[in-house]
Design an enzyme around this catalytic site. Structure first.
Site, mmCIF file in Angstrom:
data_model
loop_
_atom_site.group_PDB
_atom_site.id
_atom_site.type_symbol
_atom_site.label_atom_id
_atom_site.label_comp_id
_atom_site.label_asym_id
_atom_site.label_seq_id
_atom_site.Cartn_x
_atom_site.Cartn_y
_atom_site.Cartn_z
ATOM 1 N N HIS A 268 0.814 -1.357 -0.104
ATOM 2 C CA HIS A 268 0.102 0.082 0.001
ATOM 3 C C HIS A 268 0.870 1.206 0.095
ATOM 4 C CE1 HIS A 268 -3.831 2.210 1.413
ATOM 5 N NE2 HIS A 268 -2.739 3.015 1.613
ATOM 6 N N GLU A 269 1.837 1.519 0.892
ATOM 7 C CA GLU A 269 2.586 2.258 0.868
ATOM 8 C C GLU A 269 3.672 2.760 0.024
ATOM 9 O OE1 GLU A 269 1.753 5.067 2.972
ATOM 10 O OE2 GLU A 269 0.347 3.695 3.843
ATOM 11 N N HIS B 95 1.989 4.363 -2.892
ATOM 12 C CA HIS B 95 1.870 5.893 -2.951
ATOM 13 C C HIS B 95 3.225 6.299 -3.380
ATOM 14 C CE1 HIS B 95 -2.247 5.954 -1.154
ATOM 15 N NE2 HIS B 95 -1.467 5.416 0.095
#
Length: 231
Positions: free
Chosen positions: A29-30, A33
């Site tokens: 997820h990170e 980003h």
């Protein structure tokens, strides 16, 4: 053991698989980003060592503890400087939404692998009952939790991605108002997830929807896999 179980929401026998899933889900997820922010011209996360699949740099201790105790949580947010984007609002939305989408894709991938193993008969060939139970438990948690994180992160309240998406889409005057009341919105978020009366209308439905999504994708991929494996 009973004392430990009284403090955490996750059953102890599921805890290792839960933590492994968080390790994967939060890291991807990170990273998503950071990767897209860098791709769009903002090297902030990359320069801070956040554009990596090393989970150690993404974990937020408080977020993980809350995930275990309350059933929700977060990783350490990736810093993004939207002023480095050529189209700040559009690219900001993309950078925000790729995090939840990465969890959606992980959930779909987990459902695909599980369905293929089931349809091919690979799981039936495992004679060790404890190993088989562990496999079922891992896939059940991995698929459902990633779908839950996909939905959960779209809640339009800080510090979640849904809030950043709304912030980028909103006209400048409204965006200023949102930022002005951001601290109160964070407080509202905590009330929603902690108060049972509010939780029943927020987190509980998300759990139900994520379970339903998991079942739908597993059934779909299972039917497709049966055609491929001729069973």
């Amino acid at each position: 053991m009973d004392l430990l179980q009284s403090f955490i929401r996750i059953p102890l026998e599921q805890l290792p698989f839960f933590l492994i899933t968080l390790l994967i889900a939060f890291t991807v997820h990170e990273f998503s980003h950071a990767y897209f922010a860098n791709k769009f011209g903002d090297p902030t996360a990359r320069l801070l060592g956040r554009m990596t699949l090393n989970p150690a740099v993404h974990f937020d201790f408080f977020g993980i503890i809350l995930m275990l105790i309350a059933g929700f949580g977060w990783a350490r947010p990736v810093p993004v400087n939207r002023e480095n984007f050529s189209r700040p609002r559009l690219m900001g939305v993309v950078v925000s939404i790729v995090g939840p989408i990465s969890n959606l894709l992980l959930g779909i991938l987990g459902a695909l692998i599980y369905a293929a193993l089931e349809a091919s008969g690979a799981l039936n060939a495992i004679s060790n009952d404890r190993l088989l139970q562990a496999i079922y438990m891992f896939f059940g948690i991995f698929i459902q939790l990633n779908f839950f994180l996909f939905l959960f992160n779209l809640i339009p309240l800080p510090p979640l991605d849904g809030y950043r998406i709304v912030e980028d889409i909103a006209p400048r005057p409204i965006r200023g108002k949102l930022q002005q009341y951001e601290q109160w919105a964070s407080f509202l978020f905590l009330l929603i997830v902690f108060l049972p009366g509010l939780r029943a209308y927020t987190i509980t439905p998300l759990n139900n929807w994520s379970t339903q999504l998991a079942g739908e994708f597993v059934n779909l991929f299972y039917k497709l896999s049966l055609k491929i494996f001729g069973s």
